[in-house]
Design a protein around this motif. Structure first.
Motif, PDB file in Angstrom:
ATOM      1  N   LYS A  51      -9.282  -2.860  -1.540  1.00 34.83           N
ATOM      2  CA  LYS A  51      -9.203  -1.602  -0.795  1.00 34.83           C
ATOM      3  C   LYS A  51      -9.298  -0.388  -1.723  1.00 34.83           C
ATOM      4  O   LYS A  51      -9.808   0.666  -1.328  1.00 34.83           O
ATOM      5  CB  LYS A  51      -7.897  -1.558   0.002  1.00 34.83           C
ATOM      6  CG  LYS A  51      -7.851  -0.437   0.991  1.00 34.83           C
ATOM      7  CD  LYS A  51      -6.694  -0.591   1.944  1.00 34.83           C
ATOM      8  CE  LYS A  51      -6.782   0.440   3.045  1.00 34.83           C
ATOM      9  NZ  LYS A  51      -5.777   0.229   4.073  1.00 34.83           N
ATOM     10  N   CYS A  52      -8.839  -0.541  -2.962  1.00 38.23           N
ATOM     11  CA  CYS A  52      -8.878   0.560  -3.923  1.00 38.23           C
ATOM     12  C   CYS A  52     -10.177   0.601  -4.739  1.00 38.23           C
ATOM     13  O   CYS A  52     -10.377   1.514  -5.533  1.00 38.23           O
ATOM     14  CB  CYS A  52      -7.689   0.471  -4.872  1.00 38.23           C
ATOM     15  SG  CYS A  52      -6.106   0.790  -4.078  1.00 38.23           S
ATOM     16  N   PHE A  99      -2.988   3.972  -7.351  1.00 38.31           N
ATOM     17  CA  PHE A  99      -4.169   3.287  -7.863  1.00 38.31           C
ATOM     18  C   PHE A  99      -5.433   4.085  -7.558  1.00 38.31           C
ATOM     19  O   PHE A  99      -6.351   4.135  -8.378  1.00 38.31           O
ATOM     20  CB  PHE A  99      -4.295   1.883  -7.271  1.00 38.31           C
ATOM     21  CG  PHE A  99      -3.179   0.936  -7.663  1.00 38.31           C
ATOM     22  CD1 PHE A  99      -2.154   1.295  -8.527  1.00 38.31           C
ATOM     23  CD2 PHE A  99      -3.147  -0.335  -7.128  1.00 38.31           C
ATOM     24  CE1 PHE A  99      -1.136   0.418  -8.869  1.00 38.31           C
ATOM     25  CE2 PHE A  99      -2.136  -1.230  -7.464  1.00 38.31           C
ATOM     26  CZ  PHE A  99      -1.125  -0.847  -8.334  1.00 38.31           C
ATOM     27  N   MET A 100      -5.478   4.702  -6.385  1.00 40.24           N
ATOM     28  CA  MET A 100      -6.647   5.506  -6.024  1.00 40.24           C
ATOM     29  C   MET A 100      -6.772   6.739  -6.917  1.00 40.24           C
ATOM     30  O   MET A 100      -7.868   7.090  -7.338  1.00 40.24           O
ATOM     31  CB  MET A 100      -6.571   5.935  -4.557  1.00 40.24           C
ATOM     32  CG  MET A 100      -6.772   4.801  -3.573  1.00 40.24           C
ATOM     33  SD  MET A 100      -8.435   4.114  -3.561  1.00 40.24           S
ATOM     34  CE  MET A 100      -9.302   5.342  -2.586  1.00 40.24           C
ATOM     35  N   TYR A 107      -1.121   2.224  -3.231  1.00 42.16           N
ATOM     36  CA  TYR A 107      -2.462   2.682  -2.880  1.00 42.16           C
ATOM     37  C   TYR A 107      -2.781   4.047  -3.484  1.00 42.16           C
ATOM     38  O   TYR A 107      -3.783   4.203  -4.195  1.00 42.16           O
ATOM     39  CB  TYR A 107      -2.638   2.702  -1.358  1.00 42.16           C
ATOM     40  CG  TYR A 107      -3.992   3.184  -0.901  1.00 42.16           C
ATOM     41  CD1 TYR A 107      -5.090   2.329  -0.920  1.00 42.16           C
ATOM     42  CD2 TYR A 107      -4.180   4.490  -0.451  1.00 42.16           C
ATOM     43  CE1 TYR A 107      -6.335   2.763  -0.502  1.00 42.16           C
ATOM     44  CE2 TYR A 107      -5.423   4.921  -0.040  1.00 42.16           C
ATOM     45  CZ  TYR A 107      -6.498   4.052  -0.061  1.00 42.16           C
ATOM     46  OH  TYR A 107      -7.726   4.498   0.342  1.00 42.16           O
ATOM     47  N   GLN A 108      -1.958   5.024  -3.220  1.00 39.55           N
ATOM     48  CA  GLN A 108      -2.223   6.384  -3.703  1.00 39.55           C
ATOM     49  C   GLN A 108      -2.272   6.433  -5.224  1.00 39.55           C
ATOM     50  O   GLN A 108      -3.152   7.062  -5.805  1.00 39.55           O
ATOM     51  CB  GLN A 108      -1.145   7.340  -3.181  1.00 39.55           C
ATOM     52  CG  GLN A 108      -1.561   8.779  -3.207  1.00 39.55           C
ATOM     53  CD  GLN A 108      -2.674   9.060  -2.215  1.00 39.55           C
ATOM     54  OE1 GLN A 108      -2.631   8.627  -1.075  1.00 39.55           O
ATOM     55  NE2 GLN A 108      -3.683   9.757  -2.649  1.00 39.55           N
ATOM     56  N   ARG A 160     -13.498   6.044  -3.520  1.00 39.86           N
ATOM     57  CA  ARG A 160     -12.484   6.537  -4.472  1.00 39.86           C
ATOM     58  C   ARG A 160     -13.082   7.584  -5.392  1.00 39.86           C
ATOM     59  O   ARG A 160     -12.486   8.640  -5.620  1.00 39.86           O
ATOM     60  CB  ARG A 160     -11.905   5.369  -5.283  1.00 39.86           C
ATOM     61  CG  ARG A 160     -10.849   5.809  -6.283  1.00 39.86           C
ATOM     62  CD  ARG A 160     -10.108   4.628  -6.923  1.00 39.86           C
ATOM     63  NE  ARG A 160     -10.949   3.513  -7.265  1.00 39.86           N
ATOM     64  CZ  ARG A 160     -11.664   3.416  -8.389  1.00 39.86           C
ATOM     65  NH1 ARG A 160     -11.625   4.390  -9.289  1.00 39.86           N
ATOM     66  NH2 ARG A 160     -12.402   2.367  -8.634  1.00 39.86           N
ATOM     67  N   GLU A 207     -13.087  -1.819 -12.557  1.00 35.32           N
ATOM     68  CA  GLU A 207     -13.973  -1.386 -11.476  1.00 35.32           C
ATOM     69  C   GLU A 207     -15.407  -1.827 -11.723  1.00 35.32           C
ATOM     70  O   GLU A 207     -16.290  -1.563 -10.928  1.00 35.32           O
ATOM     71  CB  GLU A 207     -13.881   0.123 -11.252  1.00 35.32           C
ATOM     72  CG  GLU A 207     -14.404   0.978 -12.357  1.00 35.32           C
ATOM     73  CD  GLU A 207     -14.377   2.454 -12.009  1.00 35.32           C
ATOM     74  OE1 GLU A 207     -13.899   2.843 -10.927  1.00 35.32           O
ATOM     75  OE2 GLU A 207     -14.859   3.235 -12.832  1.00 35.32           O
ATOM     76  N   ASN A 262     -15.613   0.757  -1.497  1.00 33.88           N
ATOM     77  CA  ASN A 262     -14.316   1.416  -1.701  1.00 33.88           C
ATOM     78  C   ASN A 262     -14.257   2.146  -3.039  1.00 33.88           C
ATOM     79  O   ASN A 262     -13.618   3.192  -3.147  1.00 33.88           O
ATOM     80  CB  ASN A 262     -13.187   0.406  -1.564  1.00 33.88           C
ATOM     81  CG  ASN A 262     -13.034  -0.064  -0.138  1.00 33.88           C
ATOM     82  OD1 ASN A 262     -13.401   0.629   0.806  1.00 33.88           O
ATOM     83  ND2 ASN A 262     -12.499  -1.260   0.038  1.00 33.88           N
ATOM     84  N   LYS A 263     -14.941   1.610  -4.050  1.00 33.72           N
ATOM     85  CA  LYS A 263     -15.026   2.308  -5.335  1.00 33.72           C
ATOM     86  C   LYS A 263     -15.769   3.631  -5.153  1.00 33.72           C
ATOM     87  O   LYS A 263     -15.338   4.679  -5.657  1.00 33.72           O
ATOM     88  CB  LYS A 263     -15.727   1.427  -6.371  1.00 33.72           C
ATOM     89  CG  LYS A 263     -15.918   2.112  -7.712  1.00 33.72           C
ATOM     90  CD  LYS A 263     -16.447   1.189  -8.777  1.00 33.72           C
ATOM     91  CE  LYS A 263     -17.855   0.774  -8.547  1.00 33.72           C
ATOM     92  NZ  LYS A 263     -18.420  -0.008  -9.679  1.00 33.72           N
ATOM     93  N   GLU A 310       0.828  -1.205   0.000  1.00 32.57           N
ATOM     94  CA  GLU A 310       0.000   0.000   0.000  1.00 32.57           C
ATOM     95  C   GLU A 310       0.863   1.257   0.000  1.00 32.57           C
ATOM     96  O   GLU A 310       0.490   2.267  -0.581  1.00 32.57           O
ATOM     97  CB  GLU A 310      -0.922   0.018   1.218  1.00 32.57           C
ATOM     98  CG  GLU A 310      -2.066  -0.942   1.132  1.00 32.57           C
ATOM     99  CD  GLU A 310      -2.965  -0.855   2.345  1.00 32.57           C
ATOM    100  OE1 GLU A 310      -3.028   0.217   2.994  1.00 32.57           O
ATOM    101  OE2 GLU A 310      -3.613  -1.871   2.648  1.00 32.57           O
TER     102      GLU A 310
END
Length: 175
Positions: A103-104, A33-34, A30-31, A165, A126, A161-162, A26
Motif C-alpha cells: 500500500k505504501c 512510511f509514506m 502508513y503516514q 507516494r 522501492e 502506490n509508489k 496503518e
C-alpha cells in the motif's frame, strides 16, 4: 498469539487475521512510511526494537533497508514456555507487513529462515530490481526458497502506490 494463531489456522482464518492486523497497523505506520520512506521504517521499527526488547539490527544501504532479527522476543517467549509453536507463527510479520508495504509502494522481502527458531531477516526497497537482487543473494547464500516471502508478484500495485507516494511528496514539497 501462539494459541490464537493455532486456532485461526485450524479454521483457515490466519491469513485474514494477518490482513486485519495490517489494516490496524496503518494507523501507526502508513503516514510515517509514506512521508519518510525507509527512514520512517527505521524510526518505527527502531522504536519497536526498544519497546519489545528485540535483539536485532538494521541498516540502510543503497536504497535498501535491511533488518536482522537475531532473537525474536515473540517466538522466544513461546519457546521459553515450552509451548509448541504454531507452524505458521513466524509468518505473522510478513503476513501483516507485506500488505502495508504494498500500500505504501515498497517491495518487501522476508526470510524467516526456520519456522522453529527465533531469527529472521527482511529487506525493504522501492526498487523492484533491488528486491530481486536481495532474493537472489539470499538464495545464493543458501536460503530455503520456501522460507522467502515477498510482494514482487504484486508489482503493478506496488508501482502504482509508489507513483502515488511520489506525487504526494511532490505536492507537499518533500522531494
Amino acid at each position: 498469539y501462539n494459541e490464537v494463531f493455532k486456532f485461526l489456522d485450524e479454521k483457515n482464518g490466519l491469513e485474514k487475521y494477518y490482513k486485519e492486523i495490517s489494516r490496524h497497523q496503518e494507523l501507526h505506520c502508513y503516514q510515517c512510511f509514506m512521508d519518510k520512506g525507509l527512514q520512517g521504517m527505521e524510526e518505527y521499527w527502531g522504536h519497536i526494537r526498544v519497546e519489545e526488547n528485540c535483539v536485532s539490527s538494521s541498516k540502510i544501504v543503497d536504497g535498501v533497508r535491511y533488518s536482522f532479527m537475531d532473537r525474536c522476543p515473540s517466538l522466544s517467549k513461546v519457546l521459553d514456555c515450552d509451548a509448541e509453536p504454531c507452524e505458521k507463527y513466524c509468518r505473522h510479520c510478513p503476513g501483516w507487513v507485506i500488505p502495508l508495504m504494498t500500500k505504501c509502494g515498497f517491495y518487501y522481502v522476508s526470510d524467516v529462515k526456520n519456522l522453529s527458531e527465533p531469527h529472521c531477516r527482511s529487506a525493504q526497497t522501492e526498487d523492484i530490481e533491488k528486491a530481486k537482487a536481495v532474493i537472489q543473494k539470499w538464495l545464493d547464500e543458501g536460503a530455503d526458497p520456501d522460507m522467502l516471502t515477498s510482494n514482487i508478484d504484486d508489482f503493478e500495485t506496488v508501482e502504482a502506490n509508489k507513483k502515488f507516494r511520489h506525487e504526494r511528496l511532490l505536492k507537499k514539497g518533500n522531494k
